[in-house]
Design a protein around this motif. Structure first.
Motif, PDB file in Angstrom:
ATOM      1  N   LYS A 174       0.824  -1.206   0.000  1.00  0.00           N
ATOM      2  CA  LYS A 174       0.000   0.000   0.000  1.00  0.00           C
ATOM      3  C   LYS A 174       0.856   1.253   0.000  1.00  0.00           C
ATOM      4  CE  LYS A 174      -3.941  -2.030   2.328  1.00  0.00           C
ATOM      5  NZ  LYS A 174      -4.829  -1.966   3.489  1.00  0.00           N
ATOM      6  N   GLY A 175       2.126   1.120   0.378  1.00  0.00           N
ATOM      7  CA  GLY A 175       2.985   2.289   0.446  1.00  0.00           C
ATOM      8  C   GLY A 175       4.448   1.940   0.385  1.00  0.00           C
ATOM      9  N   GLU A 176       5.230   2.924   0.013  1.00  0.00           N
ATOM     10  CA  GLU A 176       6.684   2.795  -0.051  1.00  0.00           C
ATOM     11  C   GLU A 176       7.283   3.872   0.851  1.00  0.00           C
ATOM     12  OE1 GLU A 176      10.277   2.940  -3.331  1.00  0.00           O
ATOM     13  OE2 GLU A 176       8.342   3.806  -3.849  1.00  0.00           O
ATOM     14  N   PHE A 177       8.141   3.441   1.775  1.00  0.00           N
ATOM     15  CA  PHE A 177       8.800   4.362   2.691  1.00  0.00           C
ATOM     16  C   PHE A 177      10.261   4.518   2.295  1.00  0.00           C
ATOM     17  CE2 PHE A 177       5.183   2.604   4.808  1.00  0.00           C
ATOM     18  CZ  PHE A 177       4.644   3.674   5.495  1.00  0.00           C
ATOM     19  N   ARG A 196      11.537   6.567   0.188  1.00  0.00           N
ATOM     20  CA  ARG A 196      11.647   6.693  -1.264  1.00  0.00           C
ATOM     21  C   ARG A 196      12.890   7.472  -1.692  1.00  0.00           C
ATOM     22  NH1 ARG A 196       7.587   9.690  -5.429  1.00  0.00           N
ATOM     23  NH2 ARG A 196       8.676   9.024  -7.291  1.00  0.00           N
ATOM     24  N   GLU A 230       9.914   2.178  -9.244  1.00  0.00           N
ATOM     25  CA  GLU A 230       8.858   2.667  -8.376  1.00  0.00           C
ATOM     26  C   GLU A 230       7.682   1.694  -8.444  1.00  0.00           C
ATOM     27  OE1 GLU A 230       5.836   6.288  -8.826  1.00  0.00           O
ATOM     28  OE2 GLU A 230       7.876   6.927  -8.322  1.00  0.00           O
ATOM     29  N   ILE A 283       0.609   3.253  -5.373  1.00  0.00           N
ATOM     30  CA  ILE A 283       0.662   3.280  -3.915  1.00  0.00           C
ATOM     31  C   ILE A 283       1.190   4.645  -3.466  1.00  0.00           C
ATOM     32  CG2 ILE A 283       1.012   0.783  -3.745  1.00  0.00           C
ATOM     33  CD1 ILE A 283       3.973   1.369  -3.127  1.00  0.00           C
ATOM     34  N   PHE A 284       1.086   4.939  -2.157  1.00  0.00           N
ATOM     35  CA  PHE A 284       1.640   6.206  -1.691  1.00  0.00           C
ATOM     36  C   PHE A 284       3.144   6.049  -1.510  1.00  0.00           C
ATOM     37  CE2 PHE A 284       1.061   4.277   2.482  1.00  0.00           C
ATOM     38  CZ  PHE A 284       2.182   4.692   3.179  1.00  0.00           C
ATOM     39  N   HIS A 285       3.865   7.157  -1.617  1.00  0.00           N
ATOM     40  CA  HIS A 285       5.320   7.162  -1.503  1.00  0.00           C
ATOM     41  C   HIS A 285       5.725   8.195  -0.458  1.00  0.00           C
ATOM     42  CE1 HIS A 285       5.671   4.709  -5.134  1.00  0.00           C
ATOM     43  NE2 HIS A 285       4.684   5.459  -5.603  1.00  0.00           N
ATOM     44  N   LYS A 286       6.384   7.718   0.570  1.00  0.00           N
ATOM     45  CA  LYS A 286       6.844   8.610   1.632  1.00  0.00           C
ATOM     46  C   LYS A 286       8.363   8.757   1.490  1.00  0.00           C
ATOM     47  CE  LYS A 286       6.242   9.526   6.485  1.00  0.00           C
ATOM     48  NZ  LYS A 286       5.308   9.370   7.566  1.00  0.00           N
TER      49      LYS A 286
END
Length: 116
Positions: A90-93, A95, A104, A108-111
């Protein structure tokens, strides 16, 4: 020189990235046949201790959690689940520190980073 949280996580996972699944404490348990996990606490790079649980038989990482999540969540190593494909990312931390060769993950959301 102190190591960053990202460097410590990369060493823990043994790769440039790790994949965990956030599970509420109320939904997590070991089955009754499981041996008690081995617990190791280590500095996450910011001076905070992060407990990590390992399989006492094979040594594989099972989960981790920091002080902020201790009463609410466990971050379970997705590869330890019976059906990891049922839980897409659901997300990538972190980044901004992603290796240049890593693509990428779309949709999903990218932090950019995680701050304590």
């Amino acid at each position: 020189m102190p190591q960053s949280m990202l460097t410590i996580l990369q060493k823990f996972f043994g790769t440039a990235f790790g994949l965990t699944t956030k599970v509420p404490v109320s939904s997590f348990s070991y089955n009754s046949d499981s041996k008690k996990p081995t617990i190791h606490e280590a500095d996450n790079g910011s001076g905070s201790l992060v407990p990590r649980e390992f399989c006492p038989t094979c040594g594989s990482g099972i989960l981790e959690y920091g002080a902020a999540a201790a009463n609410n969540f466990r971050y379970v190593m997705t590869g330890t689940l019976d059906n990891p494909g049922d839980l897409p990312p659901k997300g990538e931390f972190w980044r901004r520190r992603r290796e240049k060769w890593m693509p990428e993950v779309p949709g999903i959301f990218h932090k950019q980073e995680v701050k304590e």
